[in-house]
Enzyme design. Structure first.
Site, PDB file in Angstrom:
ATOM      1  N   HIS A 109      -6.162   6.024  -5.151  1.00  0.00           N
ATOM      2  CA  HIS A 109      -6.569   5.656  -3.349  1.00  0.00           C
ATOM      3  C   HIS A 109      -8.301   6.366  -3.461  1.00  0.00           C
ATOM      4  O   HIS A 109      -8.217   5.558  -2.546  1.00  0.00           O
ATOM      5  CB  HIS A 109      -6.016   6.945  -3.071  1.00  0.00           C
ATOM      6  CG  HIS A 109      -6.733   8.744  -3.460  1.00  0.00           C
ATOM      7  ND1 HIS A 109      -7.292   8.816  -4.674  1.00  0.00           N
ATOM      8  CD2 HIS A 109      -7.945   8.923  -3.272  1.00  0.00           C
ATOM      9  CE1 HIS A 109      -8.061   9.851  -5.236  1.00  0.00           C
ATOM     10  NE2 HIS A 109      -8.763   9.776  -4.553  1.00  0.00           N
ATOM     11  N   LYS A 147     -13.805   2.352  -2.589  1.00  0.00           N
ATOM     12  CA  LYS A 147     -15.230   3.248  -2.908  1.00  0.00           C
ATOM     13  C   LYS A 147     -16.008   2.370  -3.997  1.00  0.00           C
ATOM     14  O   LYS A 147     -17.670   2.473  -3.372  1.00  0.00           O
ATOM     15  CB  LYS A 147     -15.441   4.962  -3.480  1.00  0.00           C
ATOM     16  CG  LYS A 147     -14.984   5.647  -2.949  1.00  0.00           C
ATOM     17  CD  LYS A 147     -15.284   7.335  -4.090  1.00  0.00           C
ATOM     18  CE  LYS A 147     -14.898   8.545  -2.265  1.00  0.00           C
ATOM     19  NZ  LYS A 147     -14.397   9.327  -2.825  1.00  0.00           N
ATOM     20  N   HIS A 200      -7.057   9.865   4.027  1.00  0.00           N
ATOM     21  CA  HIS A 200      -8.570  10.922   5.005  1.00  0.00           C
ATOM     22  C   HIS A 200      -8.378  11.270   5.980  1.00  0.00           C
ATOM     23  O   HIS A 200      -9.558  11.988   6.617  1.00  0.00           O
ATOM     24  CB  HIS A 200     -10.138  10.222   4.660  1.00  0.00           C
ATOM     25  CG  HIS A 200     -10.267  10.178   3.404  1.00  0.00           C
ATOM     26  ND1 HIS A 200     -10.911  11.960   2.878  1.00  0.00           N
ATOM     27  CD2 HIS A 200     -11.171   9.896   2.387  1.00  0.00           C
ATOM     28  CE1 HIS A 200     -11.304  11.724   1.882  1.00  0.00           C
ATOM     29  NE2 HIS A 200     -11.725  10.093   1.596  1.00  0.00           N
TER      30      HIS A 200
END
Lengths: 370, 414
Positions: A219, A223, A273
């Site tokens: 997930h 990043k 998110h």
């Protein structure tokens, strides 16, 4: 696979012979004899299954040992025998697992075995074929049928092996990818386990749980595109920095979008998110609009974040974390997912990420400690 | 619709064979033939895709069964080869029609290959089935066994396997311009078990049909379906694995550690070079994985910088290899990644025999991409080949560089 023999024996010879044949067939010389209870259980449950299946078959008038009158008289009794066999077998096994692991038998049955009905039917047809052939030509019938079955089993075993390899590879690669930030090391793995646990408690099917395991593992892969300075900033982020961060779910989708298996799970990556009140990112979805997979990952992600130490704050205890999460239930988190997480942890326990000692972070992390 | 020469020849040959046997046609038992035709069409719907995109369908099974029938129970039906061919051809036409309606690939050349394989296989069986009656061979038949001649069956299997593999390999060699022998061995290994299954199921049908009449048809589909399902599952998980590796290989790019598309291009080139060098099909996958992940070690650097020093390059390669070893699988992939910067030969020594070919290939391919990619050094392929040639004393294995040259020529880049 013994089911094939069971049905063949029922059709060719009758329920008692089927019972004997099946039970003898459970003797597996290659497996060790420990634990003995496992072998006893297996033999016993298969014997019960075969016996009951055979009895049911006779009860509805199924022909035995009769090649001429086999069709179409055999069809309905075969269906009945298959159904009985399937239910008795899978329920017995589910109960055994339930007793051993402390879970509800019916739940195990629904998530693991309910979908297998179709394959049982296919096996039943093969068994019927074997039985009919046996009546026609005797033992040689086994040889012809054996080859495709063995080939199919070989392919199936290879699949299972590959599945294991896949899991191991994914985990190792994700672990390596995470090492940029020592504070998040292991985060993906933990969220993955939490999310899968929660999904199971929530009641999702086995294949859905597997999807969530992978989606949760990846997930945060997006990043990697976010600058370290932003990821590890101790204070609050500026609006610009925050905008930069908000790109990571979409970037994650870019990376894993090419994996067909995960098509349904991609939404878990993209929307992890989002918030229930619609104030999340990237799409501002609200409530039920957010896919369930994403909602599950969100609570798992938040829980692990809170119970781990980061550069910008200290870890909370499990109780503190749940208190905080409950405060935000309804606004940020889905209450039912949260509740499933709490129940999962209550049942299985959870070891939060251990405290890391502060050490000098002068970039001497280039050797990955594995 | 265009056909390559090997495909065209196959199709022509198939037509020729069918035309040749047509005079011997006997459709007295047309009901059985029609039934088997439909069964062929139905079986063709069970498509299996094997590794390396070898497509296979199971329509041969009933046809082979029909060919065997005359042997087992001639009183039930004893169709001559011509009738078997016709039934099969009719079934294949029907299947092609269904495929066209569903918008799926028509696989006409593959179907023609099946026709030829069937003809040869049935002929082989018929020729050799009486061998067992010769005094030289004295094979005991088990009690209650059928009259399927074992020698004939084996001959049929070898013939079908041989022709199918040959034609499939020729198709691939022509389409992808890769060497023949490794492809042939790869297809053989991949389809061996499947052909065995098909033949067994065909024999099964031949035995079941006299006993069970048309009820045998739906029943026989069960083992067929199971075989297909098992292979499909395996193909599916392998595809997923490759897709996942491909996806994760993009991570260093996304983080700014490597140039965009570098890993993918190096992987494609490495596989092409490996094929050109005759590397067996089974090893190509590992080379592809290694090439896709050869820069994965770079994610361990805190900030993206171009790691150009030799020592740091070696270190990153070691890190990358350690990551792969952490999976607990693919030791060869790890080794290739670890040694990707090693020279193939040291001063005063011979060629390093312990250096895996994959490592040498990736070294060349990666260097090629670094020099030719847009935004990089920006040389033309010609110039890069010259540069690599200069390094052939110690760094780049000459065989690999030659293979690269051949690949580029075939691609039309030179």
């Amino acid at each position: 696979m013994s089911f094939v023999v069971t049905i063949a024996a029922i059709v060719a010879a009758g329920p008692s012979e089927a019972l004997v044949a099946t039970t003898i067939g459970t003797i597996n010389f290659r497996q060790s004899l420990r634990p003995l209870y496992r072998h006893t259980f297996n033999a016993a449950q298969l014997a019960i299954t075969a016996g009951l299946g055979g009895v049911a078959y006779l009860a509805v008038g199924g022909p035995v040992g009769d090649l001429q009158g086999l069709f179409p008289a055999v069809l309905a009794p075969l269906l009945v025998a298959t159904a009985v066999n399937f239910l008795v077998n899978t329920l017995l096994v589910s109960t055994a697992f339930g007793l051993r692991d402390g879970k509800q038998a019916l739940r195990i049955w629904t998530s693991h075995y309910a979908g297998l009905g179709g394959s049982y039917l296919a096996f039943a047809l093969v068994g019927l074929l074997l039985g009919a052939l046996y009546l026609e030509i005797g033992e040689a019938s086994v040889i012809f049928l054996l080859i495709p079955l063995l080939v199919a089993r070989h392919a199936f075993n290879a699949t299972v092996t590959m599945q294991g390899i896949y899991d191991d590879t994914l985990r190792a690669l994700m672990q390596a990818i995470e090492t940029k930030d020592p504070y998040t090391r292991g985060h993906a793995e933990r969220v993955s386990r939490l999310a899968e646990m929660t999904a199971r408690t929530y009641g999702l099917r086995e294949d859905q749980c597997r999807l969530i395991r992978y989606a949760a593992l990846m997930h945060d892969v997006g990043k990697l595109g976010v600058l370290s300075t932003i990821l590890q900033k101790p204070g609050k982020l500026t609006p610009d920095e925050y905008d930069h961060m908000k790109l990571h779910p979409a970037r994650g989708v870019e990376i894993v979008g090419g994996i067909d298996l995960l098509d349904e799970a991609i939404v878990g990556v993209r929307h992890h998110h989002e918030r229930m009140d619609g104030m999340g990112y990237p799409d501002g979805l609200k409530g039920e609009q957010i896919p369930l997979l994403a909602r599950l990952i969100t609570v798992a992600d938040a829980f692990d974040s809170m119970t781990s130490t980061r550069t910008y704050r200290v870890a909370k205890t499990i109780e503190e974390a749940f208190a905080e999460l409950r405060r935000c239930a309804g606004t940020q988190f889905d209450p039912r997912c949260l509740e499933a997480l709490e129940r999962a942890i209550a049942r299985n326990g959870w070891e939060p990420f251990p405290e890391i000692e502060q050490h000098d972070d002068e970039g001497h992390e280039h050797a990955v400690s594995l | 619709m265009r056909f390559r020469s090997s495909e065209g020849l196959t199709i022509a040959a198939a037509f020729a064979v069918v035309a040749a046997v047509l005079p011997f046609l006997d459709v007295a038992d047309w009901r059985t033939l029609a039934a088997f035709s439909i069964l062929v069409a139905a079986s063709e719907l069970f498509e299996v895709t094997l590794p390396n995109d070898v497509r296979y369908s199971l329509g041969l099974a009933p046809a082979l069964g029909l060919a065997l029938l005359g042997s087992i129970k001639p009183e039930v039906t004893n169709p001559p080869l011509a009738s078997v061919m016709l039934a099969f051809a009719a079934g294949m036409l029907l299947a092609t029609l269904v495929r066209a309606l569903r918008g799926r690939p028509l696989v006409i050349a593959e179907s023609a290959a099946h026709v030829l394989a069937l003809a040869a296989g049935a002929a082989a069986y018929n020729t050799l089935k009486s061998v067992e009656d010769m005094p030289l061979f004295d094979i005991e038949k088990t009690a209650g066994a059928t009259d399927i001649s074992i020698i004939g069956f084996t001959a049929m299997f070898i013939t079908v396997l041989g022709i199918e593999t040959l034609l499939t390999s020729l198709r691939r060699v022509e389409r992808e311009r890769v060497p023949f022998v490794p492809v042939f061995r790869g297809v053989l290994a991949a389809t061996f078990a499947l052909h065995l299954s098909v033949l067994s199921v065909g024999a099964l049908l031949a035995v079941a049909y006299p006993a069970l009449d048309y009820w045998a048809f739906p029943l026989y589909l069960a083992p067929l379906a199971m075989t297909q399902y098992a292979f499909k599952q395996f193909a599916s998980i392998r595809k997923t694995y490759l897709q996942t590796i491909r996806a994760l290989s993009k991570v260093p790019e996304m983080a700014g550690y490597t140039a965009p598309g570098h890993s993918t291009r190096v992987a494609q080139l490495s596989v092409a070079i490996a094929r050109e060098l005759g590397v067996p099909e089974q090893e190509l996958n590992e080379i592809e994985y290694a090439a896709l992940l050869h820069d994965i070690g770079r994610v361990s650097i805190p900030e993206p910088t171009e790691a150009t020093e030799a020592s740091s390059k070696m270190q990153l390669a070691t890190v990358g290899a350690a990551i792969i070893r952490e999976t607990g699988h693919f030791p060869k992939v790890a080794e290739m990644i670890e040694k990707q910067h090693h020279p193939y030969r040291k001063r005063g020594e011979g060629s390093n025999a312990e250096l895996p070919p994959g490592a040498k290939i990736i070294k060349v391919a990666s260097s090629f991409d670094d020099h030719t990619r847009p935004g990089g050094i920006g040389l033309s392929p010609h110039d890069v080949l010259d540069r690599l040639s200069l390094g052939m004393a110690f760094d780049y294995d000459p065989e690999v560089v030659q293979a690269l040259r051949r690949v580029l020529e075939k691609q039309g880049s030179l």
